[in-house]
Design an enzyme around this catalytic site. Structure first.
Site, PDB file in Angstrom:
ATOM      1  N   GLY A  84       2.989  -1.244   4.260  1.00 54.31           N
ATOM      2  CA  GLY A  84       2.929   0.175   3.958  1.00 54.31           C
ATOM      3  C   GLY A  84       4.258   0.701   3.453  1.00 54.31           C
ATOM      4  O   GLY A  84       4.665   0.453   2.328  1.00 54.31           O
ATOM      5  N   GLY A  85       4.972   1.431   4.323  1.00 55.01           N
ATOM      6  CA  GLY A  85       6.191   2.117   3.904  1.00 55.01           C
ATOM      7  C   GLY A  85       7.231   1.226   3.271  1.00 55.01           C
ATOM      8  O   GLY A  85       7.920   1.639   2.331  1.00 55.01           O
TER       9      GLY A  85
ATOM     10  N   ASN B 134       0.850  -1.185   0.000  1.00 52.87           N
ATOM     11  CA  ASN B 134       0.000   0.000   0.000  1.00 52.87           C
ATOM     12  C   ASN B 134       0.891   1.242   0.000  1.00 52.87           C
ATOM     13  O   ASN B 134       1.491   1.583   1.021  1.00 52.87           O
ATOM     14  CB  ASN B 134      -0.905  -0.022   1.237  1.00 52.87           C
ATOM     15  N   TRP B 135       0.971   1.903  -1.138  1.00 50.12           N
ATOM     16  CA  TRP B 135       1.817   3.086  -1.247  1.00 50.12           C
ATOM     17  C   TRP B 135       1.192   4.325  -0.604  1.00 50.12           C
ATOM     18  O   TRP B 135       1.857   5.339  -0.469  1.00 50.12           O
ATOM     19  CB  TRP B 135       2.131   3.368  -2.725  1.00 50.12           C
ATOM     20  N   LYS B 136      -0.084   4.256  -0.263  1.00 49.22           N
ATOM     21  CA  LYS B 136      -0.789   5.391   0.341  1.00 49.22           C
ATOM     22  C   LYS B 136      -0.608   6.634  -0.547  1.00 49.22           C
ATOM     23  O   LYS B 136      -0.574   6.508  -1.769  1.00 49.22           O
ATOM     24  CB  LYS B 136      -0.320   5.603   1.777  1.00 49.22           C
TER      25      LYS B 136
ATOM     26  N   GLU C 260      -4.908  -5.174  10.735  1.00 50.23           N
ATOM     27  CA  GLU C 260      -3.906  -4.142  10.971  1.00 50.23           C
ATOM     28  C   GLU C 260      -4.223  -3.412  12.269  1.00 50.23           C
ATOM     29  O   GLU C 260      -5.079  -2.521  12.283  1.00 50.23           O
ATOM     30  CB  GLU C 260      -3.885  -3.132   9.820  1.00 50.23           C
TER      31      GLU C 260
ATOM     32  N   GLU D  18      -7.021   4.376   8.065  1.00 53.49           N
ATOM     33  CA  GLU D  18      -6.870   5.796   7.735  1.00 53.49           C
ATOM     34  C   GLU D  18      -8.112   6.336   7.046  1.00 53.49           C
ATOM     35  O   GLU D  18      -8.472   7.509   7.225  1.00 53.49           O
ATOM     36  CB  GLU D  18      -5.616   5.983   6.887  1.00 53.49           C
TER      37      GLU D  18
ATOM     38  N   GLY E  50       2.774   2.196  10.759  1.00 51.73           N
ATOM     39  CA  GLY E  50       3.731   3.277  10.582  1.00 51.73           C
ATOM     40  C   GLY E  50       4.465   3.706  11.829  1.00 51.73           C
ATOM     41  O   GLY E  50       5.181   4.708  11.813  1.00 51.73           O
TER      42      GLY E  50
ATOM     43  N   SER F 285       3.763  -2.153  10.366  1.00 52.20           N
ATOM     44  CA  SER F 285       5.214  -2.129  10.571  1.00 52.20           C
ATOM     45  C   SER F 285       5.881  -3.453  10.201  1.00 52.20           C
ATOM     46  O   SER F 285       6.807  -3.909  10.879  1.00 52.20           O
ATOM     47  CB  SER F 285       5.555  -1.742  12.017  1.00 52.20           C
TER      48      SER F 285
END
Length: 241
Positions: free
Chosen positions: A222-223, A8-10, A162, A94, A168, A201
Site C-alpha cells: 500500500g503506502g 496499490n496506490w488506493k 492481507e 476496504e 496501514g 504494512s
C-alpha cells in the site's frame, strides 16, 4: 513463475505523482520479479505511457461485474484494459468493508475481468476480532472459496492475503502466523501454482524477512508503493529472495 510485487496506490495520486513512477522505472534494476502498479483510474492511461518499455505493468483497483450499462461512477474491466491495464485488484478489505462487497460479488467481478483478459489479484484476510477468536483459517478459507471461481489458474489469478488489522497500521503478523496462513491457503487453491502475496504494512525494513518465508510469492504493497525509494527497496528484497 516470477515473484510479484504489486503496488496499490488506493485513493492517492495526482499527475505530479507520476514522477514517482518515472523514478521507479528509471532506477529499476530489472530483477527477476514481476511488478504491477495500481494507481487511481484517472492515472492508468498516463502511467501506461510513463512506464512503457520498463517491464512494469499497470492494474486497476476495482471493476464492475457488467461490461457496460447504467452504473454511474463505476468502471468496467474492458475500460481498464482499454486504458492500458493488465491486472485488477478485487475484493480488497476496504471494498468489502466500505462498500459492503460480498465474496459472491467479488467472484462475479473476477469472471468479468477474466473475460476481458485481465489478471485478477484477489484479496482475502481476517479482522482483528476474527483472529482473536481463532477464526483466521476459517475466515480466509470461506473468502477464498466464494471469491475465487474454481477454474482459476496461475495464468489468470493472484491471491493476496492481507490481514485487515495490519493494513496501514504498521503492525504485521509474526513470521509464524504469516507462514501458517500461506501454507494453509496453498492447499486450498484450485491451482497450486497461483502466486500467494502477503500484504499489510510491508516496507523495506521487513521485506527480506517476509519474503524468506515459505509459500510467500511476493507482496501487495500500500503506502510504501507511493514512493520510488520505498517500493524500489521492496522490489530489490523480492529479487534477493
Amino acid at each position: 513463475m516470477p515473484r510479484l510485487a504489486a503496488g496499490n496506490w488506493k485513493m492517492h495520486g495526482l499527475s505530479d505523482d507520476l514522477a514517482e513512477a518515472r523514478a521507479l522505472a528509471a532506477t529499476w534494476p530489472d530483477p527477476p520479479v514481476d511488478v504491477v502498479l495500481c494507481p487511481p483510474a484517472t492515472l492508468i492511461a498516463r502511467m501506461s505511457v510513463v512506464l512503457a518499455g520498463s517491464g512494469m505493468r499497470i492494474g486497476g483497483q476495482d471493476c464492475h461485474a457488467a461490461t457496460s450499462g447504467a452504473h454511474t461512477g463505476d468502471i468496467s474491466a474492458a475500460m481498464l484494459a482499454d486504458a492500458g491495464a493488465s491486472h485488477v485488484i478485487l475484493g480488497h478489505s476496504e471494498r468489502r468493508a466500505d462498500h459492503g462487497e460480498t465474496s459472491a460479488q467479488v467472484a462475479d467481478k473476477v469472471r468479468a475481468a477474466w473475460d476481458t483478459g485481465l489478471t485478477t489479484i484477489v484479496c482475502i484476510g481476517e479482522t482483528e476480532a476474527e483472529r482473536n477468536a481463532g477464526a483466521t483459517l476459517e475466515v480466509v478459507a470461506g473468502q477464498l472459496e466464494h471469491s475465487l471461481p474454481r477454474n482459476a489458474t496461475a495464468s489468470n489469478t493472484v491471491v493476496a492475503y492481507e490481514p485487515v488489522w495490519a493494513i496501514g497500521t504498521g503492525r504485521t503478523p509474526s513470521p509464524d502466523e504469516i507462514a501458517e496462513v500461506h501454507a494453509f491457503l496453498r492447499g486450498q487453491l484450485p491451482d497450486p501454482g497461483i502466486r500467494l502475496l502477503y500484504g499489510g504494512s510491508v516496507k523495506p525494513a521487513n521485506a527480506d524477512s517476509i519474503f524468506a518465508l515459505p509459500e510467500v510469492d511476493g507482496a501487495l504493497v500500500g503506502g510504501a508503493s507511493l514512493k520510488a525509494a520505498d517500493f524500489g527497496g521492496i522490489i530489490a528484497a523480492l529479487g534477493r529472495a
